[in-house]
Design an enzyme around this catalytic site. Structure first.
Site, PDB file in Angstrom:
ATOM      1  N   LYS A  13      -1.660   3.090   4.348  1.00 38.29           N
ATOM      2  CA  LYS A  13      -0.260   3.039   5.049  1.00 38.29           C
ATOM      3  C   LYS A  13       0.879   3.058   3.923  1.00 38.29           C
ATOM      4  O   LYS A  13       1.606   3.780   4.150  1.00 38.29           O
ATOM      5  CB  LYS A  13      -0.308   1.716   5.556  1.00 38.29           C
ATOM      6  N   ARG A  88       1.507  -7.717  12.308  1.00 42.21           N
ATOM      7  CA  ARG A  88       0.029  -7.858  12.156  1.00 42.21           C
ATOM      8  C   ARG A  88      -0.649  -8.961  13.227  1.00 42.21           C
ATOM      9  O   ARG A  88      -1.833  -9.226  12.793  1.00 42.21           O
ATOM     10  CB  ARG A  88      -0.288  -8.525  10.605  1.00 42.21           C
ATOM     11  N   ARG A 122      -8.901   0.942  -5.822  1.00 41.57           N
ATOM     12  CA  ARG A 122      -7.519   1.096  -5.840  1.00 41.57           C
ATOM     13  C   ARG A 122      -6.924   0.424  -7.182  1.00 41.57           C
ATOM     14  O   ARG A 122      -7.232  -0.629  -7.596  1.00 41.57           O
ATOM     15  CB  ARG A 122      -6.896   0.353  -4.818  1.00 41.57           C
ATOM     16  N   ARG A 155      -5.136  -5.497  -7.750  1.00 39.26           N
ATOM     17  CA  ARG A 155      -4.624  -6.412  -7.420  1.00 39.26           C
ATOM     18  C   ARG A 155      -5.919  -7.611  -7.145  1.00 39.26           C
ATOM     19  O   ARG A 155      -6.793  -7.200  -6.855  1.00 39.26           O
ATOM     20  CB  ARG A 155      -3.798  -6.249  -6.108  1.00 39.26           C
ATOM     21  N   ARG A 166     -10.362  -9.769   3.958  1.00 39.66           N
ATOM     22  CA  ARG A 166      -9.000  -9.000   4.750  1.00 39.66           C
ATOM     23  C   ARG A 166      -9.615  -8.377   5.937  1.00 39.66           C
ATOM     24  O   ARG A 166      -8.743  -8.145   6.762  1.00 39.66           O
ATOM     25  CB  ARG A 166      -8.524  -8.421   3.616  1.00 39.66           C
TER      26      ARG A 166
HETATM   27  P1  ADP Z   1      -3.051  -4.872   2.735  1.00 45.02           P
HETATM   28  O1  ADP Z   1      -3.169  -3.980   1.328  1.00 45.02           O
HETATM   29  O2  ADP Z   1      -4.091  -5.918   2.767  1.00 45.02           O
HETATM   30  O3  ADP Z   1      -2.403  -4.200   3.687  1.00 45.02           O
HETATM   31  P2  ADP Z   1      -0.450  -5.976   2.147  1.00 45.02           P
HETATM   32  O4  ADP Z   1      -0.126  -5.346   0.766  1.00 45.02           O
HETATM   33  O5  ADP Z   1       0.225  -5.284   3.343  1.00 45.02           O
HETATM   34  O6  ADP Z   1      -1.816  -6.102   2.304  1.00 45.02           O
HETATM   35  O7  ADP Z   1      -0.149  -7.634   1.898  1.00 45.02           O
HETATM   36  C1  ADP Z   1      -0.776  -8.303   1.137  1.00 45.02           C
HETATM   37  C2  ADP Z   1      -0.686  -9.733   1.611  1.00 45.02           C
HETATM   38  O8  ADP Z   1       0.617 -10.153   1.979  1.00 45.02           O
HETATM   39  C3  ADP Z   1      -1.685 -10.015   3.123  1.00 45.02           C
HETATM   40  O9  ADP Z   1      -2.889 -10.155   2.630  1.00 45.02           O
HETATM   41  C4  ADP Z   1      -0.808 -11.309   3.808  1.00 45.02           C
HETATM   42  O10 ADP Z   1      -1.504 -12.696   2.854  1.00 45.02           O
HETATM   43  C5  ADP Z   1       0.594 -11.091   3.329  1.00 45.02           C
HETATM   44  N1  ADP Z   1       1.217 -10.322   4.381  1.00 45.02           N
HETATM   45  C6  ADP Z   1       1.723  -8.895   4.380  1.00 45.02           C
HETATM   46  N2  ADP Z   1       2.158  -8.910   5.613  1.00 45.02           N
HETATM   47  C7  ADP Z   1       1.962  -9.948   6.526  1.00 45.02           C
HETATM   48  C8  ADP Z   1       2.355 -10.092   7.797  1.00 45.02           C
HETATM   49  N3  ADP Z   1       2.910  -9.163   8.430  1.00 45.02           N
HETATM   50  N4  ADP Z   1       1.858 -11.275   8.289  1.00 45.02           N
HETATM   51  C9  ADP Z   1       1.235 -12.030   7.537  1.00 45.02           C
HETATM   52  N5  ADP Z   1       0.860 -11.999   6.240  1.00 45.02           N
HETATM   53  C10 ADP Z   1       1.448 -10.735   5.748  1.00 45.02           C
END
Ligand code: ADP
Length: 220
Positions: A13, A88, A122, A155, A166
């Site tokens: 994404k 989400r 990654r 990360r 996740r």
């Molecule tokens: P990923 O690579 O898992 O898609 P992101 O970089 O989008 O992760 O987000 C990292 C963390 O930030 C998530 O695991 C969550 O804890 C938090 N987070 C991000 N966006 C949201 C959201 N819309 N609702 C709840 N938590 C979020």
């Protein structure tokens, strides 16, 4: 254009959103990046959400909705945005509907095996947030960002024990949003079931879907 990108963590994404920005001319709004910035800046909010993020579990809806609503009120989002990592949960999608009309939701459909392979390889730049992959998008120099010379790191939530968690969170809480947007006739699927498919190939599909939706929007 107001675009939502859906897909499991590691579906691409962030990578695709930053390319789409160039085509659509609206900002990339990533709640994950916003969360990491708050944590890095050690704000009060950052301290409160660090634990959720490190564990790979969702931050409570009311906190993330407030953060997102504030971001979408900024003037650069007037003409639209590409949302990455939000909504989400169904509650977040409903809150978003209350804030803004959505034109298109793109579902990056990637199976779990590929996600696990991708995320465990990654690398992220500590300085500018650029994303690389040890298998498919290697940086030119080992562990150094091509764009800003920053240090690349893994990360906390890309460690293997957190990845599966996740994915489970995604399948349970976020995947229902695919149907949420499909029912509203806003959803387009992009399937990606080959680990080695280069991001450019996926991007061509995303670009053409977005351009068609934009034309349709102009005609209505
Ligand atoms: P990923 O690579 O898992 O898609 P992101 O970089 O989008 O992760 O987000 C990292 C963390 O930030 C998530 O695991 C969550 O804890 C938090 N987070 C991000 N966006 C949201 C959201 N819309 N609702 C709840 N938590 C979020």
């Amino acid at each position: 254009m107001r675009v939502v990108l859906l897909g499991p963590p590691g579906a691409g994404k962030g990578t695709q959103a930053s390319r789409l920005v160039v085509v659509v001319g609206v900002p990339h709004v990533s709640t994950g990046d916003m969360v990491r910035e708050e944590i890095k800046a050690q704000t009060e909010l950052g301290e409160a959400i660090k634990e959720y993020s490190d564990k790979g579990v969702l931050i409570p809806d009311e906190i993330i909705i407030r953060l997102l609503a504030k971001r979408l009120r900024k003037s650069d989002c007037q003409k639209g945005f590409i949302l990455d990592g939000f909504p989400r949960t169904i509650q977040q999608a409903e809150a978003l509907d209350g804030i803004s009309k959505i034109d298109l939701a793109i579902n990056l459909d990637v199976p779990d095996e590929i996600i696990i392979q991708r995320l465990s390889n990654r690398l992220t730049c500590r300085k500018c947030g650029a994303i690389y992959n040890r298998l498919t998008m290697k940086p030119r120099r080992t562990n150094i960002c091509d764009k800003c010379d920053g240090e690349l790191y893994q990360r906390e939530d890309d460690k293997p024990e957190v990845i599966q968690k996740r994915l489970n969170v995604y399948r349970k809480n976020t995947e229902p949003l695919v149907e949420y947007y499909r029912r509203r006739s806003l959803l387009k699927d992009v399937h990606c079931d080959d680990l080695m498919t280069p991001p450019e190939v996926t991007f061509e599909r995303i670009k053409s879907i977005t351009e068609s939706a934009r034309k349709e929007k102009e005609h209505t």
